[in-house]
Design a protein around this motif. Structure first.
Motif, mmCIF file in Angstrom:
data_model
loop_
_atom_site.group_PDB
_atom_site.id
_atom_site.type_symbol
_atom_site.label_atom_id
_atom_site.label_comp_id
_atom_site.label_asym_id
_atom_site.label_seq_id
_atom_site.Cartn_x
_atom_site.Cartn_y
_atom_site.Cartn_z
ATOM 1 N N LYS A 7 0.651 -11.076 12.880
ATOM 2 C CA LYS A 7 -0.148 -12.119 12.261
ATOM 3 C C LYS A 7 -0.654 -11.592 10.924
ATOM 4 N N VAL A 8 -0.501 -12.378 9.895
ATOM 5 C CA VAL A 8 -0.884 -11.965 8.555
ATOM 6 C C VAL A 8 -1.932 -12.935 8.025
ATOM 7 N N THR A 9 -3.030 -12.381 7.554
ATOM 8 C CA THR A 9 -4.044 -13.229 6.935
ATOM 9 C C THR A 9 -3.647 -13.488 5.485
ATOM 10 N N LYS A 10 -4.252 -14.493 4.889
ATOM 11 C CA LYS A 10 -3.984 -14.798 3.484
ATOM 12 C C LYS A 10 -4.363 -13.608 2.610
ATOM 13 N N ALA A 11 -5.481 -12.970 2.912
ATOM 14 C CA ALA A 11 -5.918 -11.816 2.127
ATOM 15 C C ALA A 11 -4.904 -10.671 2.213
ATOM 16 N N GLN A 12 -4.370 -10.415 3.405
ATOM 17 C CA GLN A 12 -3.362 -9.368 3.563
ATOM 18 C C GLN A 12 -2.110 -9.708 2.771
ATOM 19 N N ALA A 13 -1.699 -10.955 2.836
ATOM 20 C CA ALA A 13 -0.487 -11.373 2.135
ATOM 21 C C ALA A 13 -0.652 -11.225 0.628
ATOM 22 N N LEU A 14 -1.782 -11.655 0.103
ATOM 23 C CA LEU A 14 -2.009 -11.548 -1.339
ATOM 24 C C LEU A 14 -2.128 -10.089 -1.769
ATOM 25 N N GLU A 15 -2.760 -9.262 -0.948
ATOM 26 C CA GLU A 15 -2.835 -7.828 -1.252
ATOM 27 C C GLU A 15 -1.443 -7.203 -1.231
ATOM 28 N N ASN A 23 4.135 -1.423 -6.889
ATOM 29 C CA ASN A 23 4.799 -0.240 -6.337
ATOM 30 C C ASN A 23 6.140 -0.496 -5.669
ATOM 31 N N GLY A 24 6.567 -1.707 -5.561
ATOM 32 C CA GLY A 24 7.761 -2.017 -4.785
ATOM 33 C C GLY A 24 7.376 -2.204 -3.326
ATOM 34 N N PRO A 25 8.287 -2.692 -2.494
ATOM 35 C CA PRO A 25 7.934 -3.046 -1.117
ATOM 36 C C PRO A 25 7.449 -1.893 -0.250
ATOM 37 N N GLU A 26 8.121 -0.754 -0.280
ATOM 38 C CA GLU A 26 7.709 0.433 0.455
ATOM 39 C C GLU A 26 7.115 0.160 1.837
ATOM 40 N N GLY A 27 7.850 -0.539 2.672
ATOM 41 C CA GLY A 27 7.421 -0.732 4.051
ATOM 42 C C GLY A 27 6.630 -1.994 4.309
ATOM 43 N N ASP A 28 6.256 -2.713 3.271
ATOM 44 C CA ASP A 28 5.465 -3.932 3.464
ATOM 45 C C ASP A 28 6.308 -5.192 3.264
ATOM 46 N N GLU A 29 7.602 -5.107 3.515
ATOM 47 C CA GLU A 29 8.485 -6.235 3.245
ATOM 48 C C GLU A 29 8.064 -7.491 4.001
ATOM 49 N N GLU A 30 7.713 -7.329 5.265
ATOM 50 C CA GLU A 30 7.338 -8.505 6.062
ATOM 51 C C GLU A 30 6.042 -9.117 5.557
ATOM 52 N N ILE A 31 5.097 -8.273 5.208
ATOM 53 C CA ILE A 31 3.841 -8.794 4.678
ATOM 54 C C ILE A 31 4.084 -9.453 3.325
ATOM 55 N N PHE A 36 4.694 -14.385 -0.083
ATOM 56 C CA PHE A 36 5.497 -15.348 -0.844
ATOM 57 C C PHE A 36 5.552 -16.697 -0.120
ATOM 58 N N ASP A 37 5.661 -16.665 1.193
ATOM 59 C CA ASP A 37 5.673 -17.910 1.972
ATOM 60 C C ASP A 37 4.365 -18.684 1.797
ATOM 61 N N ILE A 38 3.252 -17.958 1.776
ATOM 62 C CA ILE A 38 1.948 -18.600 1.584
ATOM 63 C C ILE A 38 1.880 -19.250 0.208
ATOM 64 N N LEU A 39 2.321 -18.531 -0.815
ATOM 65 C CA LEU A 39 2.297 -19.098 -2.171
ATOM 66 C C LEU A 39 3.210 -20.311 -2.276
ATOM 67 N N ASN A 40 4.370 -20.240 -1.662
ATOM 68 C CA ASN A 40 5.301 -21.363 -1.682
ATOM 69 C C ASN A 40 4.689 -22.572 -0.980
ATOM 70 N N ARG A 90 3.660 -18.456 -13.185
ATOM 71 C CA ARG A 90 4.796 -17.681 -12.677
ATOM 72 C C ARG A 90 5.082 -18.027 -11.214
ATOM 73 N N VAL A 91 4.031 -18.277 -10.448
ATOM 74 C CA VAL A 91 4.212 -18.707 -9.055
ATOM 75 C C VAL A 91 4.964 -20.034 -9.030
ATOM 76 N N VAL A 92 4.576 -20.971 -9.895
ATOM 77 C CA VAL A 92 5.265 -22.262 -9.972
ATOM 78 C C VAL A 92 6.747 -22.034 -10.211
ATOM 79 N N LEU A 93 7.078 -21.164 -11.137
ATOM 80 C CA LEU A 93 8.481 -20.944 -11.483
ATOM 81 C C LEU A 93 9.261 -20.281 -10.353
ATOM 82 N N ILE A 94 8.590 -19.488 -9.536
ATOM 83 C CA ILE A 94 9.243 -18.882 -8.375
ATOM 84 C C ILE A 94 9.477 -19.927 -7.285
ATOM 85 N N CYS A 95 8.518 -20.840 -7.115
ATOM 86 C CA CYS A 95 8.550 -21.793 -5.998
ATOM 87 C C CYS A 95 9.253 -23.108 -6.325
#
Length: 143
Positions: A7-15, A23-31, A36-40, A90-95
């Motif tokens: 379970k991911v909170t909005k704060a965790q996702a944005l962080e 720094n690149g994904p480095e293990g946080d790919e799912e988060i 990105f799903d939240i922003l979309n 930039r979020v708009v352009l991604i989504c």
């Protein structure tokens, strides 16, 4: 190896998005994906809400014609947080389904992300069925 996320909170996702950006994904790919799903989801909620609002206003007879509706619509998008602020643009352009709308309409590259986001968001909202219906009502085609 990626961390297992249940379970991911909005704060965790944005962080996570901030961390991935720096720094690149480095293990946080799912988060990061959850972020990105939240922003979309947030972007498309804005698109749907705008289209629904204009349909309701058109049904109430707020617009004399489709030009009046278009002018109001253009002013709304021009002042939208998601267009004004560079990060949100930039979020708009991604989504967006229409990230190249500026270039297609103007025949040149946009000067900044806000210009591109304005055209992208306009295209996404205009393509929503509620907005299409609002324009039909404003043109007197609702019968």
């Amino acid at each position: 190896m990626a961390k297992k996320v249940t379970k991911v909170t909005k704060a965790q996702a944005l962080e996570a998005l901030r961390n991935v950006r720096m720094n690149g994904p480095e293990g946080d790919e799912e988060i990061a994906k959850a972020g990105f799903d939240i922003l979309n989801a947030y972007y498309w909620d804005e698109v749907r809400a705008c289209a629904k609002d204009y349909l309701e206003r058109a049904n109430k007879g707020e617009f004399k014609n489709d030009e009046e509706l278009r002018e109001s619509f253009e002013q709304y998008v021009d002042g939208a947080q998601m267009v004004i602020y560079t990060w949100w643009a930039r979020v708009v352009l991604i989504c967006s389904n229409n990230p190249d709308a500026y270039e297609e309409e103007m025949g040149e590259q946009p000067k900044d992300p806000s210009q591109a986001a304005y055209f992208a968001m306009m295209s996404d909202i205009a393509a929503h069925p509620d907005m299409e219906e609002a324009f039909q009502i404003a043109r007197g085609e609702d019968e």
